[in-house]
Design a protein around this motif. Structure first.
Motif, PDB file in Angstrom:
ATOM      1  N   ALA A   8       0.839  -1.208   0.000  1.00 30.50           N
ATOM      2  CA  ALA A   8       0.000   0.000   0.000  1.00 30.50           C
ATOM      3  C   ALA A   8       0.868   1.250   0.000  1.00 30.50           C
ATOM      4  O   ALA A   8       0.875   2.039   0.943  1.00 30.50           O
ATOM      5  CB  ALA A   8      -0.936  -0.019   1.211  1.00 30.50           C
ATOM      6  N   GLY A   9       1.627   1.426  -1.102  1.00 37.26           N
ATOM      7  CA  GLY A   9       2.421   2.632  -1.300  1.00 37.26           C
ATOM      8  C   GLY A   9       1.644   3.620  -2.154  1.00 37.26           C
ATOM      9  O   GLY A   9       0.414   3.537  -2.254  1.00 37.26           O
ATOM     10  N   ASN A  10       2.359   4.548  -2.803  1.00 42.34           N
ATOM     11  CA  ASN A  10       1.692   5.592  -3.583  1.00 42.34           C
ATOM     12  C   ASN A  10       0.765   5.032  -4.652  1.00 42.34           C
ATOM     13  O   ASN A  10      -0.388   5.447  -4.777  1.00 42.34           O
ATOM     14  CB  ASN A  10       2.733   6.511  -4.238  1.00 42.34           C
ATOM     15  CG  ASN A  10       3.426   7.412  -3.232  1.00 42.34           C
ATOM     16  OD1 ASN A  10       2.896   7.666  -2.156  1.00 42.34           O
ATOM     17  ND2 ASN A  10       4.608   7.886  -3.567  1.00 42.34           N
ATOM     18  N   MET A  11       1.265   4.083  -5.448  1.00 48.18           N
ATOM     19  CA  MET A  11       0.468   3.562  -6.548  1.00 48.18           C
ATOM     20  C   MET A  11      -0.687   2.708  -6.040  1.00 48.18           C
ATOM     21  O   MET A  11      -1.822   2.813  -6.519  1.00 48.18           O
ATOM     22  CB  MET A  11       1.346   2.763  -7.511  1.00 48.18           C
ATOM     23  CG  MET A  11       0.690   2.480  -8.844  1.00 48.18           C
ATOM     24  SD  MET A  11       0.275   3.962  -9.795  1.00 48.18           S
ATOM     25  CE  MET A  11       1.905   4.475 -10.354  1.00 48.18           C
ATOM     26  N   GLY A  12      -0.407   1.854  -5.049  1.00 52.88           N
ATOM     27  CA  GLY A  12      -1.462   1.012  -4.487  1.00 52.88           C
ATOM     28  C   GLY A  12      -2.582   1.837  -3.881  1.00 52.88           C
ATOM     29  O   GLY A  12      -3.767   1.533  -4.052  1.00 52.88           O
ATOM     30  N   LEU A  13      -2.225   2.910  -3.190  1.00 51.95           N
ATOM     31  CA  LEU A  13      -3.232   3.765  -2.557  1.00 51.95           C
ATOM     32  C   LEU A  13      -3.985   4.606  -3.583  1.00 51.95           C
ATOM     33  O   LEU A  13      -5.186   4.855  -3.425  1.00 51.95           O
ATOM     34  CB  LEU A  13      -2.582   4.670  -1.514  1.00 51.95           C
ATOM     35  CG  LEU A  13      -1.990   3.961  -0.287  1.00 51.95           C
ATOM     36  CD1 LEU A  13      -1.393   4.971   0.689  1.00 51.95           C
ATOM     37  CD2 LEU A  13      -3.044   3.114   0.427  1.00 51.95           C
ATOM     38  N   ARG A  35       4.233  -3.406   4.333  1.00 52.99           N
ATOM     39  CA  ARG A  35       5.326  -4.063   5.049  1.00 52.99           C
ATOM     40  C   ARG A  35       5.668  -3.322   6.335  1.00 52.99           C
ATOM     41  O   ARG A  35       6.243  -3.890   7.242  1.00 52.99           O
ATOM     42  CB  ARG A  35       6.561  -4.129   4.157  1.00 52.99           C
ATOM     43  CG  ARG A  35       6.391  -5.007   2.927  1.00 52.99           C
ATOM     44  CD  ARG A  35       7.629  -4.987   2.053  1.00 52.99           C
ATOM     45  NE  ARG A  35       8.738  -5.699   2.675  1.00 52.99           N
ATOM     46  CZ  ARG A  35       9.953  -5.801   2.143  1.00 52.99           C
ATOM     47  NH1 ARG A  35      10.207  -5.224   0.995  1.00 52.99           N
ATOM     48  NH2 ARG A  35      10.910  -6.461   2.764  1.00 52.99           N
ATOM     49  N   SER A  36       5.319  -2.028   6.373  1.00 54.53           N
ATOM     50  CA  SER A  36       5.759  -1.177   7.481  1.00 54.53           C
ATOM     51  C   SER A  36       4.653  -0.953   8.517  1.00 54.53           C
ATOM     52  O   SER A  36       3.594  -0.414   8.199  1.00 54.53           O
ATOM     53  CB  SER A  36       6.225   0.173   6.933  1.00 54.53           C
ATOM     54  OG  SER A  36       6.521   1.066   7.969  1.00 54.53           O
ATOM     55  N   GLN A  37       4.918  -1.350   9.744  1.00 56.39           N
ATOM     56  CA  GLN A  37       3.973  -1.139  10.843  1.00 56.39           C
ATOM     57  C   GLN A  37       3.736   0.354  11.081  1.00 56.39           C
ATOM     58  O   GLN A  37       2.637   0.774  11.449  1.00 56.39           O
ATOM     59  CB  GLN A  37       4.517  -1.797  12.128  1.00 56.39           C
ATOM     60  CG  GLN A  37       3.611  -1.665  13.340  1.00 56.39           C
ATOM     61  CD  GLN A  37       2.307  -2.437  13.195  1.00 56.39           C
ATOM     62  OE1 GLN A  37       2.323  -3.607  12.818  1.00 56.39           O
ATOM     63  NE2 GLN A  37       1.188  -1.799  13.479  1.00 56.39           N
ATOM     64  N   THR A  38       4.756   1.169  10.825  1.00 52.75           N
ATOM     65  CA  THR A  38       4.643   2.612  11.095  1.00 52.75           C
ATOM     66  C   THR A  38       3.662   3.307  10.154  1.00 52.75           C
ATOM     67  O   THR A  38       3.178   4.399  10.463  1.00 52.75           O
ATOM     68  CB  THR A  38       6.024   3.298  10.970  1.00 52.75           C
ATOM     69  OG1 THR A  38       6.549   3.054   9.652  1.00 52.75           O
ATOM     70  CG2 THR A  38       6.993   2.746  12.002  1.00 52.75           C
ATOM     71  N   LYS A  39       3.371   2.693   9.006  1.00 54.94           N
ATOM     72  CA  LYS A  39       2.457   3.306   8.042  1.00 54.94           C
ATOM     73  C   LYS A  39       0.987   2.957   8.297  1.00 54.94           C
ATOM     74  O   LYS A  39       0.092   3.561   7.704  1.00 54.94           O
ATOM     75  CB  LYS A  39       2.833   2.881   6.612  1.00 54.94           C
ATOM     76  CG  LYS A  39       4.154   3.455   6.129  1.00 54.94           C
ATOM     77  CD  LYS A  39       4.422   3.017   4.705  1.00 54.94           C
ATOM     78  CE  LYS A  39       5.744   3.596   4.190  1.00 54.94           C
ATOM     79  NZ  LYS A  39       6.044   3.149   2.806  1.00 54.94           N
ATOM     80  N   ILE A  40       0.754   1.985   9.174  1.00 53.55           N
ATOM     81  CA  ILE A  40      -0.603   1.482   9.398  1.00 53.55           C
ATOM     82  C   ILE A  40      -1.564   2.588   9.834  1.00 53.55           C
ATOM     83  O   ILE A  40      -2.664   2.727   9.286  1.00 53.55           O
ATOM     84  CB  ILE A  40      -0.609   0.342  10.436  1.00 53.55           C
ATOM     85  CG1 ILE A  40      -0.004  -0.933   9.823  1.00 53.55           C
ATOM     86  CG2 ILE A  40      -2.014   0.049  10.928  1.00 53.55           C
ATOM     87  CD1 ILE A  40      -0.862  -1.625   8.793  1.00 53.55           C
ATOM     88  N   SER A  41      -1.163   3.391  10.816  1.00 55.02           N
ATOM     89  CA  SER A  41      -2.077   4.410  11.346  1.00 55.02           C
ATOM     90  C   SER A  41      -2.413   5.459  10.291  1.00 55.02           C
ATOM     91  O   SER A  41      -3.558   5.920  10.207  1.00 55.02           O
ATOM     92  CB  SER A  41      -1.476   5.079  12.588  1.00 55.02           C
ATOM     93  OG  SER A  41      -0.233   5.681  12.277  1.00 55.02           O
ATOM     94  N   LYS A  42      -1.441   5.840   9.463  1.00 53.93           N
ATOM     95  CA  LYS A  42      -1.686   6.821   8.407  1.00 53.93           C
ATOM     96  C   LYS A  42      -2.649   6.265   7.363  1.00 53.93           C
ATOM     97  O   LYS A  42      -3.598   6.944   6.933  1.00 53.93           O
ATOM     98  CB  LYS A  42      -0.370   7.217   7.742  1.00 53.93           C
ATOM     99  CG  LYS A  42      -0.514   8.313   6.697  1.00 53.93           C
ATOM    100  CD  LYS A  42       0.850   8.708   6.139  1.00 53.93           C
ATOM    101  CE  LYS A  42       0.737   9.861   5.141  1.00 53.93           C
ATOM    102  NZ  LYS A  42      -0.020   9.509   3.938  1.00 53.93           N
ATOM    103  N   ILE A  43      -2.425   5.012   6.952  1.00 61.85           N
ATOM    104  CA  ILE A  43      -3.299   4.377   5.962  1.00 61.85           C
ATOM    105  C   ILE A  43      -4.705   4.211   6.530  1.00 61.85           C
ATOM    106  O   ILE A  43      -5.707   4.496   5.858  1.00 61.85           O
ATOM    107  CB  ILE A  43      -2.727   3.011   5.521  1.00 61.85           C
ATOM    108  CG1 ILE A  43      -1.398   3.207   4.794  1.00 61.85           C
ATOM    109  CG2 ILE A  43      -3.709   2.275   4.620  1.00 61.85           C
ATOM    110  CD1 ILE A  43      -0.624   1.920   4.538  1.00 61.85           C
TER     111      ILE A  43
END
Length: 267
Positions: A8-13, A35-43
């Protein structure tokens, strides 16, 4: 339809936002995996009604379509560490550069693969995507994929998968070439004494106007160039400099090297 986005990076989002915008999928039927736990809250903040997970947490995928949007360099490692098994009826749509259908099929031990190459203007719903499909994908399945791709702009089906590396070099990487040229034009304006914001305005509006002329004129590109480049004039002086420095050949060589790199990503 239920969709899972692996990466769920730029293209996936941007794909996810387009699907939701055009109501091709319900938010609760979207699963975003990073892959990144730190991105979960933002997503999760951007997609409050959708499921969000890290790769490590996913042991089973409840999805009709799995979109693989990880970096091609990471695909092999990611595929080897999946904790889930794909079901026979699940479709896979890859938007990774370079990785061909056969390699994806072997890595996932799964036959139903569609390969696509979008570009960054999908973020605005103005992208273009070339795509092709493995044997065994039905016409109705392909139509469903096309509907999803068209929500991000336009799509073109290619029978020959080998052409997708060229599409990657031409349109996938293409926006960066335009940004590069525009940046050079803006800096030239600044060097001539034009204030930066004003230089940007002149260049961006020139680009926009030229695009519309290309789209609406019956003249070909050579004729359009001649319309601007009068004998002994300023445009001719610029074009002569471009020719003397093989600018067109350098640009073509760069694009061909991008295609070469796309092919290397599959090795």
């Amino acid at each position: 339809m239920k969709i899972a986005i692996l990466g769920a990076g730029n293209m996936g989002l941007s794909f996810s936002k387009s699907f939701l915008k055009y109501e091709l999928i319900k938010p609760e039927n979207l699963h975003l995996i990073t892959r990144s736990q730190t991105k979960i809250s933002k997503i999760a903040g951007e997609f409050p009604k959708s499921k969000t997970s890290t790769f490590d947490e996913v042991t089973e995928l409840d999805a009709d379509l799995i979109i693989i949007a990880v970096k091609p360099q990471d695909f092999q490692t990611v595929a080897q560490n999946f904790k889930f098994t794909l079901k026979d009826n699940q479709m896979v749509l890859s938007i990774m550069a370079g990785i061909n259908i056969e390699k994806i099929q072997k890595s996932l031990n799964h036959p139903l693969v569609v390969r696509a190459m979008p570009n960054s203007p999908t973020l605005l719903g103005m992208g273009i995507t070339g795509y092709t499909a493995a044997d065994g994908i039905s016409f109705s399945q392909l139509i469903n994929i096309e509907r999803l791709l068209n929500s991000t702009g336009r799509s073109v089906y290619l029978e020959d998968e080998n052409l997708l590396d060229g599409v990657t070099a031409l349109s996938g990487s293409g926006p960066a070439y335009f940004y590069y040229i525009i940046d050079a034009m803006i800096k030239a304006g600044i060097e001539m004494g034009i204030e930066e914001n004003l230089s940007k305005l002149f260049v961006k509006q020139t680009m926009l106007g030229a695009y519309h002329l290309i789209n609406n004129s019956e003249k070909n590109l050579e004729e359009l160039i001649k319309d601007v480049a009068s004998k002994g004039g300023t445009t001719e002086a610029a074009l002569k400099t471009f020719e003397e420095n093989s600018f067109k050949e350098i640009l073509k060589l760069g694009i061909l090297n991008a295609e070469k790199r796309a092919k290397e990503l599959n090795s």
